[in-house]
Design a protein around this motif. Sequence first.
Motif, PDB file in Angstrom:
ATOM      1  N   GLN A 185       0.838  -1.189   0.000  1.00  0.00           N
ATOM      2  CA  GLN A 185       0.000   0.000   0.000  1.00  0.00           C
ATOM      3  C   GLN A 185       0.876   1.242   0.000  1.00  0.00           C
ATOM      4  N   GLU A 186       0.281   2.370  -0.451  1.00  0.00           N
ATOM      5  CA  GLU A 186       1.025   3.621  -0.583  1.00  0.00           C
ATOM      6  C   GLU A 186       0.265   4.787   0.018  1.00  0.00           C
ATOM      7  N   SER A 187       1.020   5.807   0.411  1.00  0.00           N
ATOM      8  CA  SER A 187       0.447   7.054   0.924  1.00  0.00           C
ATOM      9  C   SER A 187       1.464   8.161   0.710  1.00  0.00           C
ATOM     10  N   SER A 188       1.003   9.367   0.492  1.00  0.00           N
ATOM     11  CA  SER A 188       1.922  10.484   0.291  1.00  0.00           C
ATOM     12  C   SER A 188       2.452  11.040   1.606  1.00  0.00           C
ATOM     13  N   ASP A 189       1.769  10.760   2.742  1.00  0.00           N
ATOM     14  CA  ASP A 189       2.183  11.337   4.019  1.00  0.00           C
ATOM     15  C   ASP A 189       2.131  10.338   5.175  1.00  0.00           C
ATOM     16  N   ASN A 190       2.343   9.061   4.865  1.00  0.00           N
ATOM     17  CA  ASN A 190       2.355   8.002   5.888  1.00  0.00           C
ATOM     18  C   ASN A 190       0.994   7.839   6.560  1.00  0.00           C
ATOM     19  N   GLY A 191      -0.067   8.108   5.804  1.00  0.00           N
ATOM     20  CA  GLY A 191      -1.414   7.897   6.299  1.00  0.00           C
ATOM     21  C   GLY A 191      -1.949   8.998   7.193  1.00  0.00           C
ATOM     22  N   VAL A 192      -1.236  10.106   7.306  1.00  0.00           N
ATOM     23  CA  VAL A 192      -1.697  11.192   8.189  1.00  0.00           C
ATOM     24  C   VAL A 192      -2.951  11.851   7.631  1.00  0.00           C
ATOM     25  N   GLY A 193      -2.876  12.302   6.394  1.00  0.00           N
ATOM     26  CA  GLY A 193      -4.034  12.899   5.750  1.00  0.00           C
ATOM     27  C   GLY A 193      -4.445  12.158   4.498  1.00  0.00           C
ATOM     28  N   ASP A 194      -3.478  11.485   3.894  1.00  0.00           N
ATOM     29  CA  ASP A 194      -3.716  10.711   2.676  1.00  0.00           C
ATOM     30  C   ASP A 194      -3.886   9.243   3.058  1.00  0.00           C
ATOM     31  N   THR A 195      -5.097   8.738   2.969  1.00  0.00           N
ATOM     32  CA  THR A 195      -5.404   7.366   3.385  1.00  0.00           C
ATOM     33  C   THR A 195      -4.591   6.354   2.583  1.00  0.00           C
ATOM     34  N   TRP A 196      -4.121   5.315   3.280  1.00  0.00           N
ATOM     35  CA  TRP A 196      -3.394   4.241   2.620  1.00  0.00           C
ATOM     36  C   TRP A 196      -4.270   3.589   1.554  1.00  0.00           C
TER      37      TRP A 196
END
Length: 253
Positions: A185-196
């Motif tokens: 899985q990927e996220s632009s901000d480690n799941g802080v605001g951008d959901t995985w």
Amino acid sequence: MAKTSGLGDALFISGTDLSGDTTAIGNVGGGPAPLTTTGIDKYGFERIGGVRDGRLEAASWFNPTLSHPVLSALPTTDAHEMYCRGTALGSPAAMIVAKQTNYDGTRGDDGSFTFSTSSLANGYGVEWGYLLTAGKRVDTVGGNGTGVDFGLGSPPLFNGAGLFGAQFYLQVFALTGTSVTVKIQESSDNGVGDTWADVTGGTFTAATGVSVQRLETARGQTVERYLRAVTSGTFTSATFAVAAVRNDVSTVF
């Protein structure tokens, strides 16, 4: 970053942890083979990059119950090898799909009995990436791994994404149960605001036992800054390792 020793490394070959039997890593190398293109008007060689290649050499102690059965088989099929430069989450790792070319023994006067092996890449060259597991990971139920920061990418985008796709490697060492499915899985901000979210093309085939797999995404696919390994399936224990390579330049295999 300060210089470090080679202590605490690991070597996984085709779903077997050979770290305890491995006494040295001799060579981890690769890159494009040079092609000489010297014109008659030059006073020195001109070279361009050719086919990607790779190799991994190692020395091991004789162990009749672990390394010997794996290495002495000299399989004609491809071996999947993963050299971990440390076993922390995010540690560098070199992966290679290769042909093992030898298993040469040396009996020392001091009673030592060691073997050297050389593996030559078959199809992809050697690929350096980062561990998405802290060495070997053991899951007793499906779960989410911790995100690993792959940096700003090249060329850097506002969210740190890379533009040239990725490759993923999986080694399953043991499984109790029916199957385990590992996906990236990927996220632009480690799941802080951008959901995985699942990486397109980043789900391995369900593993039913000791096994290895390699995946590659589309070559021009955007892959975000943070990646993690997620498991699901019907099992009570799954031991595995995952590494990822996010391409900083256009890469074709």
